[in-house]
Design a protein around this motif. Structure first.
Motif, PDB file in Angstrom:
ATOM      1  N   ALA A 107       0.841  -1.193   0.000  1.00 46.73           N
ATOM      2  CA  ALA A 107       0.000   0.000   0.000  1.00 46.73           C
ATOM      3  C   ALA A 107       0.881   1.249   0.000  1.00 46.73           C
ATOM      4  CB  ALA A 107      -0.937  -0.010   1.200  1.00 46.73           C
ATOM      5  N   TRP A 108       0.244   2.384  -0.346  1.00 46.82           N
ATOM      6  CA  TRP A 108       0.983   3.643  -0.503  1.00 46.82           C
ATOM      7  C   TRP A 108       0.304   4.767   0.285  1.00 46.82           C
ATOM      8  CZ3 TRP A 108      -0.099   0.124  -4.251  1.00 46.82           C
ATOM      9  CH2 TRP A 108       0.985  -0.392  -5.006  1.00 46.82           C
ATOM     10  N   ILE A 109       1.065   5.831   0.517  1.00 46.52           N
ATOM     11  CA  ILE A 109       0.521   6.997   1.205  1.00 46.52           C
ATOM     12  C   ILE A 109       1.225   8.245   0.681  1.00 46.52           C
ATOM     13  CG2 ILE A 109       2.162   6.893   3.135  1.00 46.52           C
ATOM     14  CD1 ILE A 109      -0.225   7.715   4.959  1.00 46.52           C
ATOM     15  N   ARG A 110       0.499   9.355   0.652  1.00 38.08           N
ATOM     16  CA  ARG A 110       1.087  10.625   0.197  1.00 38.08           C
ATOM     17  C   ARG A 110       1.612  11.389   1.412  1.00 38.08           C
ATOM     18  NH1 ARG A 110      -0.654  10.588  -5.133  1.00 38.08           N
ATOM     19  NH2 ARG A 110      -2.582   9.396  -5.384  1.00 38.08           N
ATOM     20  N   PHE A 111       2.776  12.032   1.257  1.00 38.95           N
ATOM     21  CA  PHE A 111       3.455  12.618   2.415  1.00 38.95           C
ATOM     22  C   PHE A 111       3.182  14.106   2.604  1.00 38.95           C
ATOM     23  CE2 PHE A 111       6.271  11.662  -1.149  1.00 38.95           C
ATOM     24  CZ  PHE A 111       6.607  12.924  -1.608  1.00 38.95           C
ATOM     25  N   ASN A 112       2.505  14.772   1.661  1.00 38.93           N
ATOM     26  CA  ASN A 112       2.098  16.171   1.826  1.00 38.93           C
ATOM     27  C   ASN A 112       0.580  16.250   1.957  1.00 38.93           C
ATOM     28  OD1 ASN A 112       4.507  17.804   1.770  1.00 38.93           O
ATOM     29  ND2 ASN A 112       4.756  17.229  -0.373  1.00 38.93           N
ATOM     30  N   PRO A 113       0.048  17.155   2.774  1.00 38.22           N
ATOM     31  CA  PRO A 113      -1.401  17.260   2.960  1.00 38.22           C
ATOM     32  C   PRO A 113      -2.105  17.739   1.697  1.00 38.22           C
ATOM     33  CG  PRO A 113      -0.280  19.071   4.065  1.00 38.22           C
ATOM     34  CD  PRO A 113       0.791  18.127   3.601  1.00 38.22           C
ATOM     35  N   LEU A 114      -3.377  17.320   1.551  1.00 41.82           N
ATOM     36  CA  LEU A 114      -4.188  17.644   0.375  1.00 41.82           C
ATOM     37  C   LEU A 114      -5.388  18.496   0.772  1.00 41.82           C
ATOM     38  CD1 LEU A 114      -4.181  14.062  -1.215  1.00 41.82           C
ATOM     39  CD2 LEU A 114      -2.673  15.968  -1.791  1.00 41.82           C
ATOM     40  N   ASP A 115      -6.061  19.041  -0.248  1.00 43.85           N
ATOM     41  CA  ASP A 115      -7.223  19.901   0.016  1.00 43.85           C
ATOM     42  C   ASP A 115      -8.533  19.128   0.105  1.00 43.85           C
ATOM     43  OD1 ASP A 115      -7.635  19.191  -2.618  1.00 43.85           O
ATOM     44  OD2 ASP A 115      -7.467  21.228  -3.419  1.00 43.85           O
ATOM     45  N   GLY A 116      -8.477  17.790  -0.048  1.00 43.61           N
ATOM     46  CA  GLY A 116      -9.675  16.970   0.026  1.00 43.61           C
ATOM     47  C   GLY A 116     -10.454  16.905  -1.268  1.00 43.61           C
ATOM     48  N   LYS A 117      -9.897  17.458  -2.352  1.00 46.03           N
ATOM     49  CA  LYS A 117     -10.615  17.491  -3.630  1.00 46.03           C
ATOM     50  C   LYS A 117      -9.943  16.664  -4.714  1.00 46.03           C
ATOM     51  CE  LYS A 117     -12.214  22.186  -2.629  1.00 46.03           C
ATOM     52  NZ  LYS A 117     -12.224  23.611  -3.084  1.00 46.03           N
ATOM     53  N   GLY A 118      -8.751  16.156  -4.468  1.00 51.97           N
ATOM     54  CA  GLY A 118      -8.044  15.385  -5.487  1.00 51.97           C
ATOM     55  C   GLY A 118      -6.637  15.063  -5.030  1.00 51.97           C
ATOM     56  N   VAL A 119      -5.854  14.475  -5.954  1.00 52.13           N
ATOM     57  CA  VAL A 119      -4.512  14.000  -5.583  1.00 52.13           C
ATOM     58  C   VAL A 119      -3.434  14.543  -6.523  1.00 52.13           C
ATOM     59  CG1 VAL A 119      -5.354  11.901  -4.469  1.00 52.13           C
ATOM     60  CG2 VAL A 119      -4.856  11.874  -6.929  1.00 52.13           C
ATOM     61  N   LYS A 120      -3.738  15.622  -7.245  1.00 55.21           N
ATOM     62  CA  LYS A 120      -2.743  16.209  -8.138  1.00 55.21           C
ATOM     63  C   LYS A 120      -1.895  17.241  -7.379  1.00 55.21           C
ATOM     64  CE  LYS A 120      -5.461  15.600 -12.371  1.00 55.21           C
ATOM     65  NZ  LYS A 120      -6.055  16.271 -13.556  1.00 55.21           N
ATOM     66  N   ASN A 121      -0.866  17.749  -8.068  1.00 53.24           N
ATOM     67  CA  ASN A 121       0.006  18.743  -7.423  1.00 53.24           C
ATOM     68  C   ASN A 121      -0.770  19.980  -6.972  1.00 53.24           C
ATOM     69  OD1 ASN A 121       2.252  17.143  -7.801  1.00 53.24           O
ATOM     70  ND2 ASN A 121       2.858  18.122  -9.714  1.00 53.24           N
ATOM     71  N   GLU A 122      -1.786  20.362  -7.758  1.00 56.10           N
ATOM     72  CA  GLU A 122      -2.549  21.552  -7.386  1.00 56.10           C
ATOM     73  C   GLU A 122      -3.423  21.316  -6.157  1.00 56.10           C
ATOM     74  OE1 GLU A 122      -4.518  19.965 -11.277  1.00 56.10           O
ATOM     75  OE2 GLU A 122      -2.499  20.153 -10.429  1.00 56.10           O
ATOM     76  N   ASN A 123      -3.600  20.048  -5.744  1.00 51.74           N
ATOM     77  CA  ASN A 123      -4.372  19.738  -4.545  1.00 51.74           C
ATOM     78  C   ASN A 123      -3.520  19.740  -3.273  1.00 51.74           C
ATOM     79  OD1 ASN A 123      -5.848  17.565  -6.806  1.00 51.74           O
ATOM     80  ND2 ASN A 123      -7.039  19.200  -5.821  1.00 51.74           N
ATOM     81  N   VAL A 124      -2.211  19.900  -3.416  1.00 51.32           N
ATOM     82  CA  VAL A 124      -1.324  19.939  -2.257  1.00 51.32           C
ATOM     83  C   VAL A 124      -1.471  21.298  -1.571  1.00 51.32           C
ATOM     84  CG1 VAL A 124       1.080  19.905  -1.488  1.00 51.32           C
ATOM     85  CG2 VAL A 124       0.309  18.297  -3.235  1.00 51.32           C
ATOM     86  N   THR A 125      -1.694  21.272  -0.253  1.00 52.74           N
ATOM     87  CA  THR A 125      -1.909  22.520   0.489  1.00 52.74           C
ATOM     88  C   THR A 125      -0.649  23.017   1.186  1.00 52.74           C
ATOM     89  OG1 THR A 125      -2.637  21.273   2.437  1.00 52.74           O
ATOM     90  CG2 THR A 125      -4.342  21.989   0.878  1.00 52.74           C
ATOM     91  N   GLU A 126       0.291  22.148   1.533  1.00 48.11           N
ATOM     92  CA  GLU A 126       1.537  22.533   2.176  1.00 48.11           C
ATOM     93  C   GLU A 126       2.681  21.746   1.542  1.00 48.11           C
ATOM     94  OE1 GLU A 126       2.119  24.775   4.487  1.00 48.11           O
ATOM     95  OE2 GLU A 126       0.032  25.332   4.928  1.00 48.11           O
ATOM     96  N   PHE A 127       3.721  22.479   1.111  1.00 46.04           N
ATOM     97  CA  PHE A 127       4.848  21.835   0.425  1.00 46.04           C
ATOM     98  C   PHE A 127       5.973  21.561   1.434  1.00 46.04           C
ATOM     99  CE2 PHE A 127       2.452  24.321  -2.605  1.00 46.04           C
ATOM    100  CZ  PHE A 127       2.274  23.427  -3.655  1.00 46.04           C
ATOM    101  N   ARG A 128       5.685  20.625   2.365  1.00 49.37           N
ATOM    102  CA  ARG A 128       6.603  20.385   3.475  1.00 49.37           C
ATOM    103  C   ARG A 128       7.710  19.387   3.146  1.00 49.37           C
ATOM    104  NH1 ARG A 128       1.892  19.227   7.188  1.00 49.37           N
ATOM    105  NH2 ARG A 128       1.117  21.271   7.802  1.00 49.37           N
TER     106      ARG A 128
END
Length: 660
Positions: free
Chosen positions: A109-130
């Motif tokens: 299984a996989w997980i994304r390490f930056n938080p999202l806006d809850g609307k999708g999984v593209k770069n534009e959906n990333v809310t914080e570039f940590r």
């Protein structure tokens, strides 16, 4: 780091190559599975380390297989917060599938390490570039672990993928996507230089990474460690820049007290050593280029330059301003005017770059490559404005610019000499190191600063110089046509008088008088067109020298060895006491003028335009709060050119003779 020859287009950069480790020598660092396998603890630790409770987390448990049989993730979920997932995982009794969905043990299984806006999984959906993912599968796991730790990467979580690589979630802490891309490029560049070859697809901020607490093909995906290396991006960036500074280690003075290293040999005795830097500053009419050509010749021939002996050796003159023919002619003209035979012109190389010059940080490596094996003891660059990079008033930009001279001097072991212009305005009242235009870096950077300032020649001095020149002409003609006459008939006093020498010449060499007069005219013209200069210096390696006075008589400078210029002030200069007196006088005049204007204004206005009485004026001036007596007004009447009309009750009127 291994050294190499500079290429044609290489730049000499301030930063190093960012190489921290040698992957061929580093010892691997083993990883160990957790002694107790607790998937819930693995996943919650990951979530608590990377996310705020209110932030949306993207993860994938569903997969599909491509034609090659490779398991690939779907888009997965992205609308649940870290806090919600942690709460439900802690209530799941160890059944993570009931919270995240069941996964295929063959795929993981996989997980994304930056938080999202809850609307999708593209770069534009990333809310914080940590965070960014650092992953390399081209070397042993143990070596990957060792290199990541040796690099002090600011790793928030380090996960074993269950395959051939480690997944390091690295803190980049970018403010926006543009900064994120730049920082990830920098991070990947450092990693690649140290043996971690990273897939460029990993650079996306919405990238998936392996989820810990999951089993894949019989192997566990687990957290190896958290909070490794530097605390954050800023600390790591500063460290990685500093670790590659190529600076020598500190040395103990006790190691050298009784065995001091040899000083660099002198280039210009009492002024500059070989391998050091010198700046010549002066206004445009000072003949700086001619002075540098004179210096080139003095080094080549091993003779004096102005007042200082030069070490003989090879010199490279970098000509950035003159066309090739003009430059070559100047060298020959200066040789001739100096009265030197060109016995060692093979010691002078000229690099003509007019129309081909490039910024100094580009020119430096090209110069070093050409000069490396020539044995130059001096490199003269004339003028620097042709290769100037950045704003000359910016200290940091000029520090970068002047650093290029350091690199040339260090690489070649040669003195680097260059010239720069004065700032605008009169320079006589300034210190020598404050006259160069632009940032103070120009004055502080070189080991020797030679500054030229023009002297304000008086008509009386010019007359004296004309007299000397005329006497010299007569002396030359006497030496050629009647030398015995000088010995027998011309006294020492007469030899210093143009009129006396003319009288002697009419008697002793009457046939040469026409030629004498023609030569005198040329000599007087030469005196009238020459300028006078004072050379001052600020030195790092040698004691300060007494100012050197000289004449610039095209195309060369001649030191004033007889002291004609010693009492002449630079243009725009005055002694301190004289400046103070002048300032006080100017202030007094200004005060008198303003008081007179104020009094005139009162006379014209305090009585509705009619001539006022002393009482009227006293009341007018006293209205500001300070009482002004009538006797004071009476004094002002006299001081500012007024009078009292006794026939009209003491009315103040202007004196008639002041109206003209």
């Amino acid at each position: 780091m291994r050294s190499r020859e500079l290429g044609w287009e290489d730049e000499i950069a301030a930063a190093g190559e960012y190489v921290v480790v040698d992957k061929n020598w580093i010892e691997g660092k083993e990883i160990h599975e957790p002694a107790v396998w607790n998937p819930v603890q693995q996943i919650t630790t990951y979530l608590e380390t990377l996310f705020e409770a209110s932030e949306n987390v993207g993860y994938v448990t569903d997969t599909w297989q491509n034609d090659d049989g490779k398991y690939l993730p779907t888009k997965g979920a992205w609308d649940r917060t870290a806090g919600e997932l942690i709460q439900r995982l802690n209530q799941s009794n160890g059944d993570i599938g009931s919270v995240l969905g069941d996964y295929d043990p063959a795929a993981g299984a996989w997980i994304r390490f930056n938080p999202l806006d809850g609307k999708g999984v593209k770069n534009e959906n990333v809310t914080e570039f940590r965070y960014a993912l650092v992953e390399s599968d081209t070397m042993d796991i143990e070596k990957q672990n060792a290199i990541m730790r040796e690099l002090e990467l600011p790793i928030a979580v380090l996960v074993y993928s269950g395959g051939k690589s480690l997944h390091a979630i690295v803190k980049v802490e970018a403010a926006n996507y543009d900064e994120y891309r730049k920082r990830v490029d920098y991070l990947y560049n450092v990693c690649k230089k140290n043996g971690l070859n990273i897939d460029n697809q990993n650079r996306n901020p919405s990238r998936l990474s392996r989820m810990p607490g999951i089993e894949r093909n019989g192997k566990k995906q687990f957290i190896i460690d958290t909070h490794i290396g530097k605390t954050g991006w800023a600390d790591w960036h500063e460290w990685i820049e500093g670790i590659n500074d190529d600076l020598p280690d500190p040395e103990s003075l006790t190691d050298f007290w009784d065995n001091m290293p040899k000083l660099a040999p002198p280039l210009i005795h009492g002024v500059l050593r070989q391998g050091h830097k010198m700046l010549m500053a002066g206004p445009s009419k000072a003949g700086k280029s001619f002075a540098l050509i004179e210096l080139s010749i003095a080094i080549a021939e091993g003779v004096k330059w102005l007042a200082w002996q030069c070490t003989q050796g090879k010199v490279l003159y970098v000509n950035l301003e003159l066309d090739r023919a003009s430059c070559l002619h100047r060298f020959r003209d200066v040789y001739t005017a100096l009265g030197l035979q060109p016995h060692h012109i093979s010691n002078i190389d000229i690099w003509n770059l007019r129309g081909k010059s490039v910024p100094m940080d580009k020119l430096a490596p090209k110069l070093i490559r050409r000069a490396a094996k020539k044995g130059y003891i001096a490199v003269i660059i004339d003028p620097i404005y042709k290769v100037l990079t950045g704003d000359e008033n910016s200290a940091d930009q000029m520090a970068h610019f002047t650093n290029q001279f350091d690199k040339i001097a260090t690489e070649l072991g040669a003195g680097v000499i260059y010239c720069h212009h004065h700032s605008k305005g009169a320079q006589g009242g300034k210190k020598s190191m404050d006259r160069a235009s632009g940032s103070g870096v120009f004055a502080r950077d070189p080991d020797a600063l030679i500054d030229l300032v023009e002297l304000d020649i008086t008509e009386e001095l010019l007359k004296q110089e004309e007299n000397k020149a005329i006497c010299a002409v007569y002396q030359k003609f006497f030496d050629n046509f009647n030398p015995e006459y000088v010995v027998n008939w011309i006294s020492q006093d007469d030899q210093l008088s143009a009129k006396a020498m003319e009288d002697h010449a009419k008697r002793a060499i009457p046939g040469q008088m026409a030629a004498v007069q023609e030569t005198i005219q040329q000599a007087v013209r030469s005196v009238r067109i020459r300028s006078a200069w004072r050379v001052e210096g600020t030195l790092r390696e040698y004691p300060k020298f007494e100012p050197v006075n000289m004449w610039f008589q095209y195309p060369i400078h001649k030191v004033d060895s007889v002291g004609s210029l010693k009492d002449i002030d630079p243009e725009g200069d005055k002694p301190a006491w004289q400046k103070a007196v002048g300032k006080r006088k100017d202030n007094a005049k200004e005060q008198r003028r303003s008081k007179a204007e104020e009094f005139a204004d009162a006379v014209n206005n305090c009585n509705m335009g009619d001539p006022p009485t002393l009482k009227d004026l006293s009341e007018w001036f006293s209205s500001t709060g300070k009482t002004i007596a009538e006797r004071t007004i009476r004094d002002w009447v006299v001081k500012f050119g007024y009078m009292i009309d006794k026939n009209n009750g003491g009315v103040v009127v202007k004196k008639e003779d002041d109206d003209h």
